[in-house]
Write an enzyme that holds these catalytic residues in place. Structure first.
Site, PDB file in Angstrom:
ATOM      1  N   LYS A  95       5.125  -4.645 -39.463  1.00  0.00           N
ATOM      2  CA  LYS A  95       5.042  -3.560 -38.479  1.00  0.00           C
ATOM      3  C   LYS A  95       6.109  -3.813 -37.427  1.00  0.00           C
ATOM      4  CE  LYS A  95       2.002  -0.954 -38.552  1.00  0.00           C
ATOM      5  NZ  LYS A  95       1.789   0.360 -39.232  1.00  0.00           N
ATOM      6  N   GLY A  96       6.632  -2.748 -36.872  1.00  0.00           N
ATOM      7  CA  GLY A  96       7.640  -2.896 -35.825  1.00  0.00           C
ATOM      8  C   GLY A  96       7.788  -1.616 -35.047  1.00  0.00           C
TER       9      GLY A  96
END
Length: 403
Positions: A95-96
């Site tokens: 995730k980012g």
């Protein structure tokens, strides 16, 4: 970790493989200088966390949200690892994103920020390393900019580094609506397992974006009654059922459901006395501060981590059943996986084939969780965690520890 540890007695996981889960493989924080339209330079903070690659290359969304930080990315990356494992996909979790409210930027500023973020990550992402996907605040256009920037930097034309892309750029049918469509199907299956039916059930949807909209349409097709929806602008309520065609026309024209049917606030929607409450907004929609008002018999996490742990404990006490994100929002990761496979083979399936494949994989995953929950006499989240952790344990044991 508290909820994860509740699932450990139902697995063969040992301390060694648990260590792999407790610590993300990699987290990076990025400073992103961007020239704004007024010629000033503003520095944004970007993030990318890869939690696990035990089952395969990592895959996870890119969210554009004010206040985003490393901790949030690491938590959501871990959830992506679990979700991909429950779906039986050869993928890890990531995730980012960027700490920004995208609505405050012009299209040109947003494009420059997206391209800068991608350029900083170009050596870390890739179709066999870490695949990026849409999330809160991002969409097909942002995925297209990321795809183009990645390939311009490397001088090639690799499609599989990004999923959730527009169809002309190697995107897939079913990608945009898969999460909402599947959330409705999962809800129907869980109710059937408990001797109930979605047909004629009253449903409220908190978060009427792409996911909420698709969920509402599928709920209606399955015979349910969508009586309330809400978005950032407000809410709409009709005790009989909302006219979705008219509602969608209103939202397309005005940008909000506010002003359609009987008005109510998003907070009021959460406290409606309905059979099913679908959470399709964001992380932490139900928390310790508002859980006491929730009266729905079933709470569906169509977005990741929509119910925080303390709130989930309270819901159990009052008799509400939480259908967790690890199965409720599984349609999105399956659609992304199928797009990635198509890009790798350069062979694209028809829309009907894609939708059938998503439905089949969602049903298999939900049935596996229901079977485990029944066999172990436990709740759905614990069963989903146990199923995922067992797969991760097996993969970690087979890989061993690199010297």
């Amino acid at each position: 970790m508290e909820q994860l540890e509740q699932a450990l007695p139902y697995t063969n996981m040992n301390e060694s493989s648990l260590m792999y889960f407790k610590h993300p493989k990699r987290s990076v924080k990025l400073s992103l200088p961007v020239r704004m339209d007024d010629a000033t330079v503003r520095v944004f903070q970007g993030y990318r966390s890869v939690h696990s690659i035990a089952l395969g290359p990592s895959m996870g969304g890119v969210r554009l949200r004010a206040g985003l930080n490393t901790h949030e990315c690491e938590v959501l990356a871990a959830i992506m690892t679990l979700k991909n494992a429950v779906a039986d996909l050869p993928l890890g979790g990531a995730k980012g994103g960027i700490d920004v409210d995208p609505t405050t930027l012009s299209s040109a500023e947003l494009q420059r920020l997206t391209r800068r973020y991608t350029s900083e990550l170009v050596e870390l992402i890739g179709p066999r390393e870490d695949i990026v996907a849409p999330d809160v605040g991002s969409d097909e256009q942002i995925m297209a900019w990321m795809l183009d920037t990645y390939n311009e930097n490397l001088g090639n034309n690799t499609l599989g580094v990004v999923v959730g892309k527009p169809l002309p750029l190697g995107g897939s049918y079913g990608s945009k609506g898969a999460r909402g469509h599947a959330a409705a199907g999962v809800t129907r299956r869980v109710l059937e397992d408990r001797g109930e039916s979605l047909k004629h059930a009253s449903v409220a949807i908190f978060g009427y974006g792409d996911v909420g909209r698709q969920c509402a349409q599928r709920v209606t097709q399955l015979g349910g009654r969508v009586v309330a929806v809400s978005d950032s602008g407000g809410g709409a309520y009709d005790s009989s059922a909302l006219d979705l065609d008219a509602l969608n026309a209103r939202r397309d024209a005005s940008g909000t459901v506010q002003g359609f049917a009987t008005a109510l606030s998003p907070a009021e929607l959460l406290s409606l006395d309905v059979d099913v409450l679908v959470l399709a907004y964001d992380y932490g929609s139900i928390h310790a501060g508002n859980v006491q008002g929730v009266r729905a018999r079933y709470v569906v996490e169509a977005s990741n981590r929509a119910v925080l742990p303390e709130a989930e404990r309270a819901l159990k006490v009052q008799g509400s059943v939480v259908i967790p994100d690890l199965i409720a929002s599984i349609g999105g990761v399956i659609a992304n996986y199928l797009e990635w496979v198509q890009d790798a083979s350069n062979f694209f399936w028809l829309e009907e084939e894609i939708l059938n494949a998503i439905d089949a994989r969602v049903l298999a995953s939900v049935n596996a969780v229901l079977d485990l929950a029944r066999a172990q006499h436990t709740d759905l989240r614990t069963a989903a965690y146990a199923l995922a952790l067992e797969k991760l344990h097996t993969a970690s044991e087979l890989r061993g520890v690199y010297p």
